[in-house]
Design a protein around this motif. Sequence first.
Motif, PDB file in Angstrom:
ATOM      1  N   ALA A  38       2.173  -3.269 -20.960  1.00 40.87           N
ATOM      2  CA  ALA A  38       3.274  -2.412 -20.975  1.00 40.87           C
ATOM      3  C   ALA A  38       3.277  -0.965 -20.927  1.00 40.87           C
ATOM      4  O   ALA A  38       2.603  -0.318 -21.448  1.00 40.87           O
ATOM      5  N   TRP A  39       3.973  -0.644 -19.879  1.00 40.47           N
ATOM      6  CA  TRP A  39       3.929   0.710 -19.285  1.00 40.47           C
ATOM      7  C   TRP A  39       5.160   1.524 -19.579  1.00 40.47           C
ATOM      8  O   TRP A  39       6.300   0.879 -19.029  1.00 40.47           O
ATOM      9  N   VAL A  40       5.495   2.259 -20.399  1.00 37.52           N
ATOM     10  CA  VAL A  40       6.515   2.971 -20.860  1.00 37.52           C
ATOM     11  C   VAL A  40       6.572   4.318 -19.844  1.00 37.52           C
ATOM     12  O   VAL A  40       5.904   5.221 -20.481  1.00 37.52           O
ATOM     13  N   ILE A  41       7.559   4.553 -18.862  1.00 42.33           N
ATOM     14  CA  ILE A  41       7.287   5.558 -18.009  1.00 42.33           C
ATOM     15  C   ILE A  41       8.606   6.379 -17.780  1.00 42.33           C
ATOM     16  O   ILE A  41       9.633   5.986 -17.658  1.00 42.33           O
ATOM     17  N   GLY A  42       8.468   7.851 -18.152  1.00 40.67           N
ATOM     18  CA  GLY A  42       9.409   8.658 -18.073  1.00 40.67           C
ATOM     19  C   GLY A  42       9.636   9.148 -16.550  1.00 40.67           C
ATOM     20  O   GLY A  42       8.674   9.472 -15.959  1.00 40.67           O
ATOM     21  N   VAL A  43      10.945   8.835 -16.144  1.00 40.35           N
ATOM     22  CA  VAL A  43      11.246   9.064 -14.805  1.00 40.35           C
ATOM     23  C   VAL A  43      12.429  10.389 -14.594  1.00 40.35           C
ATOM     24  O   VAL A  43      12.700  10.384 -13.681  1.00 40.35           O
ATOM     25  N   GLY A  44      12.090  11.346 -15.691  1.00 39.09           N
ATOM     26  CA  GLY A  44      13.104  12.380 -15.512  1.00 39.09           C
ATOM     27  C   GLY A  44      14.592  12.120 -15.867  1.00 39.09           C
ATOM     28  O   GLY A  44      15.047  10.825 -15.862  1.00 39.09           O
ATOM     29  N   PRO A  45      15.389  13.222 -15.778  1.00 34.09           N
ATOM     30  CA  PRO A  45      16.745  12.896 -16.060  1.00 34.09           C
ATOM     31  C   PRO A  45      17.738  12.560 -14.916  1.00 34.09           C
ATOM     32  O   PRO A  45      18.889  12.141 -15.263  1.00 34.09           O
TER      33      PRO A  45
ATOM     34  N   ASN B 206      16.870  13.148 -11.308  1.00 30.94           N
ATOM     35  CA  ASN B 206      16.774  13.676  -9.789  1.00 30.94           C
ATOM     36  C   ASN B 206      15.457  13.024  -9.347  1.00 30.94           C
ATOM     37  O   ASN B 206      14.458  13.190 -10.039  1.00 30.94           O
ATOM     38  N   PRO B 207      15.468  12.396  -8.277  1.00 33.10           N
ATOM     39  CA  PRO B 207      14.394  11.552  -7.893  1.00 33.10           C
ATOM     40  C   PRO B 207      13.159  12.356  -7.345  1.00 33.10           C
ATOM     41  O   PRO B 207      12.010  12.005  -7.642  1.00 33.10           O
ATOM     42  N   LYS B 208      13.538  13.621  -7.200  1.00 28.08           N
ATOM     43  CA  LYS B 208      12.330  14.481  -7.143  1.00 28.08           C
ATOM     44  C   LYS B 208      11.588  14.986  -8.190  1.00 28.08           C
ATOM     45  O   LYS B 208      10.714  15.635  -8.066  1.00 28.08           O
ATOM     46  N   GLN B 209      12.096  14.990  -9.241  1.00 26.81           N
ATOM     47  CA  GLN B 209      11.680  15.292 -10.618  1.00 26.81           C
ATOM     48  C   GLN B 209      10.715  14.215 -11.132  1.00 26.81           C
ATOM     49  O   GLN B 209      10.095  14.158 -12.441  1.00 26.81           O
ATOM     50  N   ILE B 210      10.434  13.112 -10.536  1.00 22.58           N
ATOM     51  CA  ILE B 210       9.609  12.044 -11.046  1.00 22.58           C
ATOM     52  C   ILE B 210       8.050  12.517 -10.647  1.00 22.58           C
ATOM     53  O   ILE B 210       7.851  13.193  -9.836  1.00 22.58           O
ATOM     54  N   THR B 211       7.059  12.460 -11.785  1.00 24.59           N
ATOM     55  CA  THR B 211       5.988  12.906 -11.732  1.00 24.59           C
ATOM     56  C   THR B 211       4.892  12.099 -10.656  1.00 24.59           C
ATOM     57  O   THR B 211       5.329  10.952 -10.673  1.00 24.59           O
ATOM     58  N   VAL B 212       3.828  12.612 -10.203  1.00 22.17           N
ATOM     59  CA  VAL B 212       2.846  11.621  -9.486  1.00 22.17           C
ATOM     60  C   VAL B 212       2.202  10.690 -10.362  1.00 22.17           C
ATOM     61  O   VAL B 212       2.030   9.592 -10.098  1.00 22.17           O
ATOM     62  N   GLU B 213       2.115  11.117 -11.559  1.00 20.34           N
ATOM     63  CA  GLU B 213       1.612  10.055 -12.514  1.00 20.34           C
ATOM     64  C   GLU B 213       2.479   9.009 -12.697  1.00 20.34           C
ATOM     65  O   GLU B 213       1.880   7.576 -13.012  1.00 20.34           O
ATOM     66  N   ALA B 214       3.786   9.133 -12.894  1.00 22.97           N
ATOM     67  CA  ALA B 214       4.760   8.142 -12.923  1.00 22.97           C
ATOM     68  C   ALA B 214       4.849   7.257 -11.737  1.00 22.97           C
ATOM     69  O   ALA B 214       4.860   5.976 -11.740  1.00 22.97           O
TER      70      ALA B 214
ATOM     71  N   ALA C  91       1.926   4.897 -11.652  1.00 26.02           N
ATOM     72  CA  ALA C  91       2.395   3.942 -12.869  1.00 26.02           C
ATOM     73  C   ALA C  91       2.877   2.907 -12.434  1.00 26.02           C
ATOM     74  O   ALA C  91       2.965   1.683 -12.382  1.00 26.02           O
ATOM     75  N   ILE C  92       4.034   3.254 -11.452  1.00 27.51           N
ATOM     76  CA  ILE C  92       5.057   2.339 -11.055  1.00 27.51           C
ATOM     77  C   ILE C  92       4.444   1.565  -9.995  1.00 27.51           C
ATOM     78  O   ILE C  92       4.752   0.293 -10.117  1.00 27.51           O
ATOM     79  N   ARG C  93       3.472   2.034  -9.250  1.00 23.37           N
ATOM     80  CA  ARG C  93       2.933   0.938  -8.185  1.00 23.37           C
ATOM     81  C   ARG C  93       1.934   0.184  -8.807  1.00 23.37           C
ATOM     82  O   ARG C  93       1.695  -1.040  -7.853  1.00 23.37           O
ATOM     83  N   ARG C  94       1.723   0.224 -10.018  1.00 27.87           N
ATOM     84  CA  ARG C  94       0.618  -0.637 -10.547  1.00 27.87           C
ATOM     85  C   ARG C  94       1.565  -1.954 -11.123  1.00 27.87           C
ATOM     86  O   ARG C  94       1.017  -3.010 -11.688  1.00 27.87           O
ATOM     87  N   LEU C  95       2.579  -1.876 -11.428  1.00 30.55           N
ATOM     88  CA  LEU C  95       3.467  -2.702 -12.116  1.00 30.55           C
ATOM     89  C   LEU C  95       3.705  -3.890 -11.477  1.00 30.55           C
ATOM     90  O   LEU C  95       3.756  -3.963 -10.244  1.00 30.55           O
ATOM     91  N   ASP C  96       3.700  -5.186 -12.305  1.00 27.63           N
ATOM     92  CA  ASP C  96       4.274  -6.512 -11.588  1.00 27.63           C
ATOM     93  C   ASP C  96       5.583  -6.495 -11.700  1.00 27.63           C
ATOM     94  O   ASP C  96       6.254  -7.424 -10.801  1.00 27.63           O
ATOM     95  N   GLY C  97       5.951  -6.023 -12.726  1.00 27.73           N
ATOM     96  CA  GLY C  97       7.673  -6.109 -12.612  1.00 27.73           C
ATOM     97  C   GLY C  97       8.192  -4.886 -13.490  1.00 27.73           C
ATOM     98  O   GLY C  97       7.551  -4.364 -14.475  1.00 27.73           O
ATOM     99  N   VAL C  98       9.419  -4.789 -13.495  1.00 25.90           N
ATOM    100  CA  VAL C  98      10.211  -3.797 -14.416  1.00 25.90           C
ATOM    101  C   VAL C  98      11.374  -4.432 -15.058  1.00 25.90           C
ATOM    102  O   VAL C  98      12.227  -5.240 -14.546  1.00 25.90           O
TER     103      VAL C  98
END
Length: 264
Positions: free
Chosen positions: A14-21, A23-31, A34-41
């Motif tokens: 399980a990955w619990v990922i903060g994506v900001g408030p 703004n899509p530009k405020q998502i971090t590189v780390e996030a 993490a999103i790219r390694r997911l099988d599903g959300v």
Amino acid sequence: MSSDREVSDREIDAWVIGVGPGNPKQITVEAVDAIRRLDGVILLDKGESTASMRRLRTDLLDEYAPDTTVLVVADPPRDRRPEDYAAEVRRWHAARVDAIAEAVDRFPRPAGRAPVVGFLVWGDPSLYDSTLRLVDALAARPGWAVTVHVVPGVTSASALAAAHAITANRIGRPVHITTGRRLSETAATGEDQIVMLDGAEAFRGAARPDDTIYWGANLGTPDEVLISGPVARVADDISAARADLKSRVGWVMDIYLLRRPDAD
């Protein structure tokens, strides 16, 4: 380790990922990584009134991981004005864990490993968000094996300060983060207060008329609204902005900083 090892039907990564408030530009590189390694959300969804909130998250997935499976799960209803607030939150959380468990059971099982399941959290998972508690409760269920990873995100508190071009604290002084429900307990201290989850506009009763309020709603989205000034002068403007967003957009996520008008 063998790639074809036997994996329990209730083992998940399980990955619990903060994506900001918002703004899509405020998502971090780390996030993004993490999103790219997911099988599903799993997206807990509150219905058509908040459809644009769902689209903000699915747009993120379309941009960064378009092939990721998305399971939209109806968020169980909640009494917003219960007699026993803590008991109602516990009941609601238990119902949410039930819904999440049912959704996880529908995930395809990759050969030889546990599925990698993501939860996209507004702002940061550590600040006034229940997702980590829900995942921990899922992990505590008999027969479940859950490995938890957390990715921090830009908080609405930092986004608010940036939007108003202010510092959240003054020189050598603390800033208190609380909720509208608890504001009356600390407003008289004279310290700066960052207030979240205040649908009842507690600042009207808790703040002094000359306190400055820096208010923001739906930060980072196309519907962002910012208002600042003495509480006595802008309180009605805030009420009107909240009503407009509720009617036009369907939801309001607001936050504000209260500041006494004394020297820095």
